[in-house]
Design an enzyme around this catalytic site. Structure first.
Site, PDB file in Angstrom:
ATOM      1  N   HIS A 105       0.825  -1.199  -0.025  1.00 26.70           N
ATOM      2  CA  HIS A 105      -0.065   0.113   0.105  1.00 26.70           C
ATOM      3  C   HIS A 105       0.745   1.295   0.038  1.00 26.70           C
ATOM      4  CE1 HIS A 105      -3.772   2.330   1.110  1.00 26.70           C
ATOM      5  NE2 HIS A 105      -2.746   2.972   1.654  1.00 26.70           N
ATOM      6  N   GLU A 106       1.873   1.165   1.031  1.00 24.59           N
ATOM      7  CA  GLU A 106       2.853   2.628   1.065  1.00 24.59           C
ATOM      8  C   GLU A 106       3.516   2.737  -0.031  1.00 24.59           C
ATOM      9  OE1 GLU A 106       1.739   4.636   3.029  1.00 24.59           O
ATOM     10  OE2 GLU A 106       0.345   3.535   4.203  1.00 24.59           O
ATOM     11  N   HIS A 161       1.629   4.397  -2.797  1.00 28.63           N
ATOM     12  CA  HIS A 161       1.692   5.866  -2.513  1.00 28.63           C
ATOM     13  C   HIS A 161       3.053   6.448  -3.015  1.00 28.63           C
ATOM     14  CE1 HIS A 161      -1.959   6.846  -0.596  1.00 28.63           C
ATOM     15  NE2 HIS A 161      -1.818   5.572   0.318  1.00 28.63           N
ATOM     16  N   GLU A 172      -5.062   7.742  -3.191  1.00 22.31           N
ATOM     17  CA  GLU A 172      -5.463   6.398  -2.572  1.00 22.31           C
ATOM     18  C   GLU A 172      -5.860   5.577  -3.724  1.00 22.31           C
ATOM     19  OE1 GLU A 172      -5.717   4.582   0.860  1.00 22.31           O
ATOM     20  OE2 GLU A 172      -5.040   6.680   0.734  1.00 22.31           O
TER      21      GLU A 172
END
Ligand code: ZN
Length: 499
Positions: free
Chosen positions: A264-265, A268, A294
Site C-alpha cells: 500500500h505505502e 503511494h 489512494e
C-alpha cells in the site's frame, strides 16, 4: 525574466528549504526521536512550521502573485508556472478571508480535540470526546463560511480532499456500489470460510522486514530515491520526487499486516517518485487529491497484491524468508488474503466489506453536516448503521465511533476519498487491460513493472496538475462510475467462494 518572476522563484526556493526542514522534523518525530527529546523536538518543529506558515501567507507573496496574475505577466509564464501562480493565488485568497484569531482558535481547539479523542478512545468513553467533536463541527462550519461563502459546507469539505467532487456524485457512486454489494456480501458470508489457523503463529520480525524490502523492489519502488523507516502507523512522506520515504509496522503474530502495508505505502511512494521533477516542491508536485492518491496505493494493495498471480513469481522467495509459509500453499495464502468477514475496525477490513465502513462514515458525515444530528446521538446512529451494513454491533465506542482519528482533527470529508480511490481503480483496471492485455497474465509472467510504467505515464507524472476528473477523462475517457469496481468484485469473489 521579469523582476517579479525572478523574486518569486527565489521566494519559492526559500519556502522549499523551510519545507524540507519541516518534513525532516516530522519524519524524525514519527520514526526516531527518543521520549525525552520530544519536547525539544516539538519546539523546533513549531518554530519552523510557523515560519513556513508566515511565508505562505505573507503580504510579500500576495503582492507577487497579484503581479504575476496580470495578463501581460501571466501570458509570459511557462505552463507549470501558470499552474503554480493560479493555484497559490486561489488558496491564498481563500485562506486570507479567515480572520486570524478565528484560525488560531481553530488550531488550538484542534490540538485539544485530538488529545481528548486519544483519552476517550483509551477509556472507550464517547462523553470525553463529545464536547470537542461538537466544537470541531461548529468551527469547521464557520471556517467553510469564510473560505467558500454560499456553498454547501459538506461539498466544501469533500472538495478539500478530492477537488471537483461533491456529495451528489458521491451519493450516486456509493448508491451504485451498495445496490450491488449488499447481496454479494450476503452470498459470500453464507459460503464456506477458510481456516486461518496457519496464520496465527509467531513470525520473525526481522524476516518480515526482508519481505517488505523484497515486495517494495518487486513493485517498482526506486531505492535510490527512497528510504524505509518504522513507525506506529505506516505512512508515506516525500521531500521531492527524489526522496520519498515509507514506514511500516511489524506485528509478530500478524505477518500479513506488514506485507500489505508495504504494498500500500509502496503504491503511494511510486506515485510520488514518478511525478515530473520539474514540479518538485511546488503546488504542482506531490499529488494533493486524496482519492487519486489512494487509488494508486489501493491499486497495488488490492487489485494487484490480492491477485493470486501477483504472488506466483515470488511466492518461493516469501517461503524462503518466512519458513512457516512452506506449510501454506499458494492457494491457501490466496484464500486468506481475500478472506471476507464482517469486522468492527475499518483498517482491519477486507477489500469488500471495507466499502461498507466508508459508506457508513460518509452517511454519518452527511447526518452531521446536512441533517445536523446532535452529537450525543452519533454513537447510537453509528451502531445502528453497523448493524444495517455489517450485521454486528460494537461492544463499546472504542471499536465503534471512536476508532478513527480523522474527526478529532476536523478532517471531515476525508473518508469518501478512500472508496473513491477503489472506484477509480475499477475503471483503471478495465482501461489497463484494454491497452496491455489481462492483468492476470502480466502478473503471472512477472511483468508487473509494465503495469507500474503504465501508471507512471498515465497518472503519476502529472502530479497535481491534473484534477481527479481530468485524470479520469484522460486515462479512461469517461465519467466516474462504480460499475467496473462492482464487476471486478463480482467476478473475483464468485470464483473464490464458488458462488
Ligand atoms: Zn493510503
Amino acid at each position: 525574466m521579469s523582476e517579479t518572476l525572478e523574486k518569486f522563484k527565489q521566494y519559492l526556493d526559500k519556502m522549499k528549504k523551510y519545507g524540507h526542514v519541516n518534513t525532516l522534523l516530522y519524519w524524525d518525530m514519527k520514526t526516531g526521536v527518543p521520549k525525552l527529546g520530544q519536547a525539544g523536538h516539538v519546539d523546533a518543529l513549531t518554530y519552523f512550521s510557523t515560519e513556513s506558515f508566515a511565508m505562505a501567507t505573507s503580504s510579500e507573496l500576495s503582492g507577487m502573485l497579484k503581479t504575476l496574475s496580470q495578463p501581460e505577466e501571466f501570458s509570459g509564464l511557462s505552463d507549470t508556472m501558470q499552474f503554480i501562480v493560479t493555484r497559490m493565488k486561489r488558496d491564498m485568497d481563500k485562506d486570507s478571508r479567515i480572520p486570524k484569531e478565528r484560525y488560531e482558535a481553530f488550531v488550538r481547539a484542534q490540538a485539544e480535540s485530538e488529545n481528548a479523542w486519544e483519552e476517550a478512545k483509551a477509556a472507550a468513553d464517547f462523553s470525553i470526546f463529545a464536547p470537542h467533536l461538537e466544537k470541531m463541527i461548529a468551527l469547521t462550519e464557520e471556517l467553510a463560511g469564510y473560505t467558500d461563502p454560499g456553498r454547501d459546507v459538506y461539498d466544501v469539505l469533500i472538495d478539500k480532499y478530492e477537488e471537483g467532487m461533491d456529495a451528489k456524485t458521491v451519493d450516486r457512486l456509493f448508491g451504485e456500489l451498495k445496490e450491488g454489494l449488499i447481496p454479494l456480501v450476503k452470498k459470500i458470508l453464507a459460503a464456506g470460510q477458510p481456516d486461518d489457523a496457519k496464520f496465527q503463529g509467531s513470525f520473525d520480525v526481522d524476516a518480515q522486514r526482508k519481505v517488505q524490502d523484497m515486495l517494495l523492489s518487486y513493485i517498482g519502488f526506486f531505492r535510490e530515491a527512497g528510504a524505509v523507516g518504522e513507525s506506529e502507523h505506516p505512512f508515506t512522506l516525500n521531500f521531492s520526487s527524489r526522496d520519498v520515504r515509507v514506514t511500516n509496522h511489524y506485528y509478530e503474530h500478524a505477518p500479513l499486516f506488514a506485507m500489505f502495508s508495504a504494498i500500500h505505502e509502496g503504491g503511494h511512494a511510486i506515485f510520488e517518485q514518478n511525478v515530473n521533477p520539474e514540479y518538485d516542491n511546488t503546488v504542482a508536485g506531490s499529488c494533493r487529491y486524496m482519492g487519486i492518491h489512494e487509488s494508486q496505493s489501493r491499486f497495488y494493495e488490492n487489485i494487484l497484491g490480492r491477485n493470486r498471480n501477483f504472488w506466483l513469481p515470488i511466492y518461493g522467495k516469501l517461503q524462503d524468508l518466512l519458513p512457516q509459509f512452506r506449510d501454506i500453499s499458494l492457494d491457501e495464502f490466496y484464500r486468506e488474503i481475500n478472506h471476507v468477514r464482517n469486522s468492527f475496525i475499518r483498517t482491519d477490513a477486507d477489500e469488500v466489506t471495507y466499502c461498507f465502513h466508508i459508506i457508513l462514515r460518509y452517511e454519518m458525515e452527511k447526518a452531521i453536516f446536512l441533517e445536523h444530528v446532535p452529537v450525543e446521538e452519533l454513537p447510537g446512529l453509528w451502531n445502528q448503521k453497523m448493524q444495517e451494513y455489517l450485521g454486528i454491533t460494537p461492544s463499546d465506542d472504542a471499536e465503534g465511533i471512536l476508532q478513527d482519528m480523522h474527526w478529532s482533527g476536523a478532517s471531515f470529508g476525508y473518508f469518501p476519498s478512500y472508496l473513491l480511490g477503489s472506484i477509480y481503480d475499477g475503471m483503471f483496471l478495465e482501461q489497463l487491460e484494454a491497452e496491455l492485455g489481462p492483468v492476470d497474465e502480466l502478473l503471472a509472467s512477472g511483468r508487473i513493472l509494465e503495469i507500474t510504467k503504465w501508471l507512471n505515464e498515465k497518472i503519476h507524472r502529472y502530479g497535481s496538475t491534473r484534477k481527479p476528473k481530468e485524470v479520469l477523462a484522460a486515462v479512461c475517457g469517461r465519467e466516474v462510475t462504480a460499475e467496473p469496481l462492482l464487476r471486478y468484485f463480482t467476478k473475483k469473489y464468485t470464483e473464490i467462494y464458488h458462488l
